[in-house]
Design an enzyme around this catalytic site. Structure first.
Site, PDB file in Angstrom:
ATOM      1  N   HIS A 113      72.384  -9.546  27.605  1.00  0.00           N
ATOM      2  CA  HIS A 113      70.923  -9.642  27.508  1.00  0.00           C
ATOM      3  C   HIS A 113      70.475 -10.877  28.276  1.00  0.00           C
ATOM      4  CE1 HIS A 113      67.157  -8.713  24.971  1.00  0.00           C
ATOM      5  NE2 HIS A 113      66.813  -9.660  25.829  1.00  0.00           N
ATOM      6  N   HIS A 146      57.337 -16.506  38.080  1.00  0.00           N
ATOM      7  CA  HIS A 146      57.077 -15.425  39.043  1.00  0.00           C
ATOM      8  C   HIS A 146      56.363 -15.935  40.297  1.00  0.00           C
ATOM      9  CE1 HIS A 146      57.435 -11.993  35.856  1.00  0.00           C
ATOM     10  NE2 HIS A 146      58.601 -12.453  36.264  1.00  0.00           N
ATOM     11  N   SER A 156      65.964  -7.003  35.195  1.00  0.00           N
ATOM     12  CA  SER A 156      64.727  -7.515  35.767  1.00  0.00           C
ATOM     13  C   SER A 156      63.789  -6.356  36.083  1.00  0.00           C
ATOM     14  CB  SER A 156      65.010  -8.321  37.043  1.00  0.00           C
ATOM     15  OG  SER A 156      63.869  -9.057  37.435  1.00  0.00           O
ATOM     16  N   THR A 157      62.487  -6.625  35.994  1.00  0.00           N
ATOM     17  CA  THR A 157      61.478  -5.621  36.327  1.00  0.00           C
ATOM     18  C   THR A 157      61.212  -5.641  37.830  1.00  0.00           C
ATOM     19  OG1 THR A 157      60.410  -6.064  34.191  1.00  0.00           O
ATOM     20  CG2 THR A 157      59.132  -4.833  35.824  1.00  0.00           C
ATOM     21  N   PRO A 158      61.347  -4.508  38.520  1.00  0.00           N
ATOM     22  CA  PRO A 158      61.035  -4.470  39.959  1.00  0.00           C
ATOM     23  C   PRO A 158      59.593  -4.910  40.202  1.00  0.00           C
ATOM     24  CG  PRO A 158      62.101  -2.433  39.250  1.00  0.00           C
ATOM     25  CD  PRO A 158      61.767  -3.196  38.002  1.00  0.00           C
ATOM     26  N   ARG A 159      59.428  -5.833  41.151  1.00  0.00           N
ATOM     27  CA  ARG A 159      58.091  -6.365  41.429  1.00  0.00           C
ATOM     28  C   ARG A 159      57.719  -6.172  42.886  1.00  0.00           C
ATOM     29  NH1 ARG A 159      59.140 -11.991  40.428  1.00  0.00           N
ATOM     30  NH2 ARG A 159      57.185 -12.375  41.508  1.00  0.00           N
ATOM     31  N   ASP A 182      58.514  -2.761  32.078  1.00  0.00           N
ATOM     32  CA  ASP A 182      57.619  -3.684  31.376  1.00  0.00           C
ATOM     33  C   ASP A 182      56.615  -2.863  30.583  1.00  0.00           C
ATOM     34  OD1 ASP A 182      55.655  -5.493  30.566  1.00  0.00           O
ATOM     35  OD2 ASP A 182      55.959  -6.768  32.333  1.00  0.00           O
ATOM     36  N   GLU A 231      60.890  -6.666  17.762  1.00  0.00           N
ATOM     37  CA  GLU A 231      60.933  -8.078  18.151  1.00  0.00           C
ATOM     38  C   GLU A 231      59.893  -8.886  17.377  1.00  0.00           C
ATOM     39  OE1 GLU A 231      61.128 -10.431  22.409  1.00  0.00           O
ATOM     40  OE2 GLU A 231      60.688  -8.301  22.406  1.00  0.00           O
ATOM     41  N   ASP A 279      69.426 -14.346  26.424  1.00  0.00           N
ATOM     42  CA  ASP A 279      68.060 -13.900  26.681  1.00  0.00           C
ATOM     43  C   ASP A 279      67.528 -14.535  27.978  1.00  0.00           C
ATOM     44  OD1 ASP A 279      65.708 -12.519  26.350  1.00  0.00           O
ATOM     45  OD2 ASP A 279      64.978 -13.668  24.659  1.00  0.00           O
TER      46      ASP A 279
END
Length: 348
Positions: free
Chosen positions: A18, A68, A100-103, A142, A205, A287
């Protein structure tokens, strides 16, 4: 970073399941990024939270927005990913699943496809350079971006799963847990699962997510991130616990992250103890090692000192984490062999 970590925990071979890429950027790498982008006026203190500080979850997510801004080109991503991989390897991590979130960044021409390709290039370069770690990648959805983007992200993950020789192994559901609802993301996650991707979902969470947690557990996921409020002692329910146990879904547990982010009041009240005493598969993770100023050796030592775990118990916890990975069976067997070879040296 805590330099008082005992040699045993540093040398212990470890599995990290994670780790958010941007949250794992170290102090040293941040310094390089800040130096490159002085015009942004970002200071190091804006990109990390010390262990003695407490932040709300919302404040933690504000830190990611700052990071970011610093990581918005292919060159940045390649450097960040390689540094993160090397640092995990230096800390004794022998198998790593990054997420990771594709940006996309219109200003720099970065596309979501290029974003993922650059991370995979970093993994390949580290392997070619002989860094002693096996790395796989989870494409993150996300939750704040809704159904349509989630489906697009899953399609991207499916394409990479089929063309990267096993480097892309699954999908992560993450992002601000107070935003959106799992029902809007269910179709995308179901598509991912049916397409052969593994699912690691941030679940329970924050409090009051009983309905969402029950819905997402019906998929069921292959691993759960945090799961802080699943069990009845903290407002969850026995129904949720029974589903997790019945499906034998491992939990990814992040002690420092939860205490600093104030979803858990203190280390001794961390839900690691609940699941560990239940004998349920639980994997200690970081994390966001950069944001929370920690590393996996420190997290293992923290678990040992807080819950009175012996070196033998910690070794077992580390070795059993191999079965919770999304690695193919052949690699799992190789990792177990590696652990067996290292044991006499580490546990002397």
């Amino acid at each position: 970073m805590d330099n008082d970590v005992d040699k045993f925990y540093r040398e212990l071979p470890k599995v990290e399941l994670h780790a958010h890429l941007n949250g794992s950027v170290s102090f040293q790498t941040m310094e390089k990024l800040i130096a490159r982008k002085k015009h942004l006026g970002i200071e190091r203190s804006m990109t990390a939270i010390r262990n003695d500080q407490r932040r709300t979850l919302d404040e933690c997510f504000q830190v990611f927005k700052v990071i970011h801004q610093l990581v918005d080109t292919e060159e940045d991503i390649l450097m960040v990913a390689k540094d993160v991989i090397r640092e995990f390897a230096d800390d004794g991590v022998r198998y790593l699943e990054l997420r990771s979130t594709p940006r996309e960044e219109k200003n720099t021409g970065l596309t979501k496809t290029k974003y993922v390709e650059t991370i995979l290039e970093a993994i390949q370069q580290c392997k070619n350079e002989g860094v002693d770690i096996d790395v796989r990648f989870l494409v993150a959805v996300d939750r704040r971006n809704g159904t349509e983007v989630a489906i697009e992200t899953v399609k991207l993950a499916e394409e990479f799963m089929l063309t990267t020789d096993g480097l892309v192994v699954g999908v992560d559901l993450s992002g601000d847990p107070t935003v959106g609802h799992g029902r809007d993301l269910f179709p995308a996650l179901e598509k991912a699962k049916n397409g052969g991707l593994k699912l690691a979902l941030h679940l329970s969470e924050v409090p009051s997510q009983l309905e969402e947690s029950e819905l997402l557990l019906n998929l069921p996921p292959d691993r759960i991130g945090h799961g802080t409020f699943l069990h009845p002692e903290v407002g969850g329910s026995q129904i949720l616990v029974d589903k997790v146990v019945k499906n034998n879904i491992p939990l990814e547990l992040c002690l420092t992250s939860n205490v600093v982010g104030q979803t858990v009041p203190c280390y001794s009240k961390h839900h690691f103890q609940y699941w560990y005493h239940l004998g349920h598969p639980s994997v200690i993770c970081t994390d966001d090692k950069g944001v929370f100023c920690t590393d996996l050796s420190h997290e293992y030592q923290l678990a040992a000192s807080t819950f009175g775990l012996s070196h033998e118990a910690i070794w077992k916890l580390s070795q059993e984490a191999i079965d919770c990975t999304f690695a193919p069976e052949t690699l799992k067997q190789q990792l177990k062999q590696k652990w067996n070879e290292l044991r006499p040296h580490v546990c002397q």
